[in-house]
Design a protein around this motif. Structure first.
Motif, PDB file in Angstrom:
ATOM      1  N   HIS A 173     -58.671 -45.743  47.375  1.00 20.65           N
ATOM      2  CA  HIS A 173     -60.069 -45.968  46.956  1.00 20.65           C
ATOM      3  C   HIS A 173     -60.914 -44.718  47.206  1.00 20.65           C
ATOM      4  CE1 HIS A 173     -63.784 -48.092  46.122  1.00 20.65           C
ATOM      5  NE2 HIS A 173     -64.269 -47.638  47.276  1.00 20.65           N
ATOM      6  N   GLN A 174     -60.749 -44.126  48.383  1.00 19.98           N
ATOM      7  CA  GLN A 174     -61.520 -42.926  48.714  1.00 19.98           C
ATOM      8  C   GLN A 174     -61.142 -41.752  47.809  1.00 19.98           C
ATOM      9  OE1 GLN A 174     -64.157 -42.677  50.802  1.00 19.98           O
ATOM     10  NE2 GLN A 174     -63.915 -44.891  50.962  1.00 19.98           N
ATOM     11  N   LEU A 175     -59.842 -41.577  47.571  1.00 20.02           N
ATOM     12  CA  LEU A 175     -59.389 -40.480  46.720  1.00 20.02           C
ATOM     13  C   LEU A 175     -59.817 -40.672  45.265  1.00 20.02           C
ATOM     14  CD1 LEU A 175     -55.783 -39.939  48.131  1.00 20.02           C
ATOM     15  CD2 LEU A 175     -57.761 -38.428  48.446  1.00 20.02           C
ATOM     16  N   THR A 183     -50.697 -53.651  57.277  1.00 20.29           N
ATOM     17  CA  THR A 183     -51.307 -52.373  57.651  1.00 20.29           C
ATOM     18  C   THR A 183     -51.128 -51.359  56.530  1.00 20.29           C
ATOM     19  OG1 THR A 183     -50.846 -52.832  59.980  1.00 20.29           O
ATOM     20  CG2 THR A 183     -51.352 -50.542  59.399  1.00 20.29           C
ATOM     21  N   ASN A 184     -49.910 -51.285  55.970  1.00 20.10           N
ATOM     22  CA  ASN A 184     -49.676 -50.384  54.836  1.00 20.10           C
ATOM     23  C   ASN A 184     -50.642 -50.688  53.700  1.00 20.10           C
ATOM     24  OD1 ASN A 184     -47.572 -48.659  55.638  1.00 20.10           O
ATOM     25  ND2 ASN A 184     -46.048 -50.225  55.254  1.00 20.10           N
ATOM     26  N   HIS A 185     -50.793 -51.954  53.380  1.00 23.08           N
ATOM     27  CA  HIS A 185     -51.686 -52.360  52.289  1.00 23.08           C
ATOM     28  C   HIS A 185     -53.116 -51.886  52.561  1.00 23.08           C
ATOM     29  CE1 HIS A 185     -53.265 -54.972  49.061  1.00 23.08           C
ATOM     30  NE2 HIS A 185     -54.296 -55.104  49.880  1.00 23.08           N
ATOM     31  N   GLU A 186     -53.623 -52.211  53.746  1.00 23.27           N
ATOM     32  CA  GLU A 186     -55.013 -51.896  54.067  1.00 23.27           C
ATOM     33  C   GLU A 186     -55.259 -50.387  54.070  1.00 23.27           C
ATOM     34  OE1 GLU A 186     -57.507 -54.130  54.262  1.00 23.27           O
ATOM     35  OE2 GLU A 186     -55.992 -55.607  53.722  1.00 23.27           O
ATOM     36  N   ILE A 187     -54.377 -49.622  54.694  1.00 22.23           N
ATOM     37  CA  ILE A 187     -54.574 -48.172  54.774  1.00 22.23           C
ATOM     38  C   ILE A 187     -54.396 -47.528  53.399  1.00 22.23           C
ATOM     39  CG2 ILE A 187     -53.760 -46.005  55.812  1.00 22.23           C
ATOM     40  CD1 ILE A 187     -55.204 -47.915  57.778  1.00 22.23           C
ATOM     41  N   ALA A 188     -53.317 -47.875  52.699  1.00 22.97           N
ATOM     42  CA  ALA A 188     -53.074 -47.268  51.382  1.00 22.97           C
ATOM     43  C   ALA A 188     -54.203 -47.601  50.410  1.00 22.97           C
ATOM     44  CB  ALA A 188     -51.732 -47.736  50.828  1.00 22.97           C
ATOM     45  N   ALA A 199     -51.713 -41.276  50.249  1.00 22.54           N
ATOM     46  CA  ALA A 199     -51.989 -42.640  50.723  1.00 22.54           C
ATOM     47  C   ALA A 199     -50.765 -43.231  51.423  1.00 22.54           C
ATOM     48  CB  ALA A 199     -52.419 -43.525  49.553  1.00 22.54           C
ATOM     49  N   GLY A 200     -49.591 -43.044  50.850  1.00 20.07           N
ATOM     50  CA  GLY A 200     -48.368 -43.588  51.440  1.00 20.07           C
ATOM     51  C   GLY A 200     -48.032 -42.957  52.774  1.00 20.07           C
ATOM     52  N   THR A 201     -48.233 -41.660  52.883  1.00 21.39           N
ATOM     53  CA  THR A 201     -47.946 -40.977  54.144  1.00 21.39           C
ATOM     54  C   THR A 201     -48.917 -41.439  55.232  1.00 21.39           C
ATOM     55  OG1 THR A 201     -47.032 -39.059  52.984  1.00 21.39           O
ATOM     56  CG2 THR A 201     -47.727 -38.724  55.273  1.00 21.39           C
ATOM     57  N   ALA A 248     -47.710 -46.723  45.411  1.00 18.11           N
ATOM     58  CA  ALA A 248     -47.499 -46.555  43.966  1.00 18.11           C
ATOM     59  C   ALA A 248     -47.743 -47.874  43.235  1.00 18.11           C
ATOM     60  CB  ALA A 248     -46.084 -46.040  43.690  1.00 18.11           C
ATOM     61  N   LEU A 249     -47.306 -48.979  43.838  1.00 20.84           N
ATOM     62  CA  LEU A 249     -47.562 -50.297  43.229  1.00 20.84           C
ATOM     63  C   LEU A 249     -49.061 -50.585  43.182  1.00 20.84           C
ATOM     64  CD1 LEU A 249     -44.740 -52.375  44.974  1.00 20.84           C
ATOM     65  CD2 LEU A 249     -44.770 -51.565  42.602  1.00 20.84           C
ATOM     66  N   LEU A 250     -49.762 -50.227  44.262  1.00 17.37           N
ATOM     67  CA  LEU A 250     -51.216 -50.408  44.269  1.00 17.37           C
ATOM     68  C   LEU A 250     -51.885 -49.530  43.211  1.00 17.37           C
ATOM     69  CD1 LEU A 250     -52.012 -50.470  48.105  1.00 17.37           C
ATOM     70  CD2 LEU A 250     -52.274 -52.376  46.500  1.00 17.37           C
ATOM     71  N   GLU A 251     -51.454 -48.280  43.146  1.00 14.86           N
ATOM     72  CA  GLU A 251     -52.045 -47.322  42.199  1.00 14.86           C
ATOM     73  C   GLU A 251     -51.809 -47.782  40.761  1.00 14.86           C
ATOM     74  OE1 GLU A 251     -53.889 -43.473  41.256  1.00 14.86           O
ATOM     75  OE2 GLU A 251     -53.948 -44.801  42.981  1.00 14.86           O
ATOM     76  N   LYS A 252     -50.636 -48.342  40.495  1.00 18.69           N
ATOM     77  CA  LYS A 252     -50.319 -48.805  39.137  1.00 18.69           C
ATOM     78  C   LYS A 252     -50.801 -50.238  38.891  1.00 18.69           C
ATOM     79  CE  LYS A 252     -46.775 -47.405  36.865  1.00 18.69           C
ATOM     80  NZ  LYS A 252     -47.298 -46.649  35.767  1.00 18.69           N
ATOM     81  N   LYS A 253     -51.432 -50.816  39.934  1.00 15.86           N
ATOM     82  CA  LYS A 253     -52.007 -52.162  39.839  1.00 15.86           C
ATOM     83  C   LYS A 253     -50.966 -53.222  39.467  1.00 15.86           C
ATOM     84  CE  LYS A 253     -56.597 -50.311  38.852  1.00 15.86           C
ATOM     85  NZ  LYS A 253     -56.682 -49.748  40.144  1.00 15.86           N
TER      86      LYS A 253
END
Length: 165
Positions: free
Chosen positions: A160-162, A150-155, A12-14, A90-95
């Motif tokens: 979400h998809q993964l 943009t980072n937020h939206e794409i990541a 996601a980050g890449t 990582a922040l998004l993933e860890k909420k």
């Protein structure tokens, strides 16, 4: 707090970092942050030279469509973008809600303040915040806000998809 899935976070980050890096480059073509004179040796080139990398390498270019393009600067640009996008993913993933509020815009503005107004001026990489023209502040602040949005939206989309799999 959610568990971090490193593989998903890196993917996601890449993805977010590459796309947001392109967005930031496009933004800087519309509202250039520096004068042409100051951009002869841009901040990534200056930083590398401060770290001892020879100018022959930092200012290396490739030619495309009759233009000389700074490939080393692009490596630094995209490396920075991918690194911050991965940290943000990582922040998004860890909420971690506090650092991901506002769809990344406050985070992007914090990165701009930290690097363009504090760290790089303190290192002598760019002029002090007071010596930077208003056009630079406008371009960099808005550019960092859009870059991180943009980072937020794409990541967020990629995670979400993964996570659906």
């Amino acid at each position: 707090m959610a568990k971090l899935n490193l593989k998903k976070t890196i993917v996601a980050g890449t993805a977010a970092g590459v796309i947001s890096g392109l967005v930031k480059l496009g933004w800087e073509n519309i509202l250039p942050p520096r004068t042409a004179e100051r951009d002869k040796v841009n901040p990534p080139q200056t930083l590398l030279q401060q770290l001892g990398v020879p100018a022959k390498l930092t200012q290396a270019t490739y030619q495309y469509s009759g233009q000389q393009l700074p490939w080393v600067s692009y490596l630094v640009h995209f490396g920075f973008s991918i690194s911050f996008a991965t940290a943000y993913a990582a922040l998004l993933e860890k909420k971690v809600k506090l650092l991901t509020i506002g769809q990344g815009i406050p985070f992007g503005l914090a990165v701009w303040i930290a690097f363009h107004l504090v760290i790089m001026p303190a290192m002598g990489t760019v002029p002090s915040a007071k010596e930077q023209p208003e056009e630079e502040h406008l371009s960099e602040s808005l550019g960092h806000a859009i870059w991180m949005w943009t980072n937020h939206e794409i990541a967020e989309t990629v995670l979400h998809q993964l996570n659906k799999k």
